[in-house]
Design an enzyme around this catalytic site. Structure first.
Site, mmCIF file in Angstrom:
data_model
loop_
_atom_site.group_PDB
_atom_site.id
_atom_site.type_symbol
_atom_site.label_atom_id
_atom_site.label_comp_id
_atom_site.label_asym_id
_atom_site.label_seq_id
_atom_site.Cartn_x
_atom_site.Cartn_y
_atom_site.Cartn_z
ATOM 1 N N ASP A 1 39.056 60.990 53.467
ATOM 2 C CA ASP A 1 38.717 62.419 53.310
ATOM 3 C C ASP A 1 38.827 63.281 54.738
ATOM 4 O OD1 ASP A 1 38.311 64.753 52.124
ATOM 5 O OD2 ASP A 1 36.245 64.483 51.896
ATOM 6 N N ASN B 1 42.005 66.955 41.991
ATOM 7 C CA ASN B 1 42.906 67.415 42.910
ATOM 8 C C ASN B 1 43.921 68.187 42.261
ATOM 9 O OD1 ASN B 1 42.201 64.537 45.102
ATOM 10 N ND2 ASN B 1 41.452 66.447 45.138
#
Ligand code: IPE
Ligand code: IPE
Ligand code: MG
Length: 246
Positions: free
Chosen positions: A21, A69
């Site tokens: 991330d 996502n």
């Protein structure tokens, strides 16, 4: 800085999972678009994989794209899919040569066809390798995986192929996308976020967590060694008391 010689090679996790991330925030800091962060993130994948191989890790699972996502701006989603396919094409020779087996966990059938084709070719080509398994979590979410597992069990039950009593841990595992893959001993999340974001919910029941503020594009082999050293400093009790482990 953590270095390779500090690591106890007799106590290296067999399986490390990573929530990669911070690509977007890293790019923003450089004054660049988010996709630039993702492309530099590929460099971190390369280095991390090499460091994992050096330690003798057998499974490296990378959370590359979650089912959530898809809701990002179309330009970013398209860019990520292109980057995925292009990276597989560029890297597959070297991965194959160094004994990497590429695997996928996630709902592949919803990926663009060109990605599915490249992934299928890479998995087929590397299926005989066993130095390390590079497990890509693509279009993955743990809730998708668990719902899918429940459907598979219900179907078997309905068809009279199994009984309710058959449903033990091993049986549940057999319905998961990670079938055949041992649970991770260590889970790393970069970028200073302290959450799981729908990753491996069943599999992390007894996993050790390591959180770091390092943004994924800046993650280096030394950061992986640091996470493993942190893991090696823990006492994994599995519900027992310390004295029972002696
Ligand atoms: C992780 O980086 C990569 C993916 C989720 C595909 P992010 O894109 O989430 O980066 P941040 O969290 O916005 O910085
Ligand atoms: C988790 O990162 C998913 C991947 C790394 C692929 P996100 O950036 O999507 O997670 P949230 O939105 O911070 O929970
Ligand atoms: Mg993020």
């Amino acid at each position: 800085m953590s270095t390779f010689p500090e690591i106890d090679l007799n106590n290296v996790p067999k399986h490390i999972a990573i929530i990669m991330d911070g690509n977007g925030r890293w790019a923003k800091k450089q004054g660049k678009v988010r996709l630039y962060g993702h492309s530099i993130g590929v460099e971190s994948v390369r280095g991390t994989l090499k460091a994992a191989q050096k330690m003798g890790v057998k499974y490296l699972t990378l959370y590359a794209f979650s089912t959530e996502n898809w809701n990002r701006p179309k330009e970013e989603v398209d860019g990520l899919m292109n980057l995925l396919a292009q990276t597989i094409v560029n890297e597959v020779d070297e991965l194959d040569e160094s004994g990497v087996r590429i695997m996928c966990v996630g709902n592949n059938s919803e990926l663009p066809e060109y990605c599915q084709n490249e992934l299928a070719a890479a998995m087929e080509r590397t299926k005989g390798n066993d130095n390390i398994h590079l497990v890509l979590a693509l279009n993955y979410s743990a809730r998708w995986e668990l719902k899918n597992a429940m459907k598979l069990f219900a179907q078997e039950y309905e068809e009279g192929r199994c009984q309710l009593e058959d449903l033990d841990d091993e049986k549940v595992h057999s319905y998961l996308a990670t079938k055949g893959i041992p649970d991770p001993e260590l889970l790393i999340r970069t970028s200073g976020e302290y959450r799981i974001s729908n990753f491996l919910l069943w599999q992390i029941a007894y996993t050790e967590f390591h959180f770091t503020d390092v943004l994924w594009p800046e993650f280096r082999d030394t950061d992986l060694y640091k996470a493993v050293l942190d893991y090696q400093s823990r006492e994994r009790r599995f519900g027992l008391v310390s004295e029972q482990l002696k």
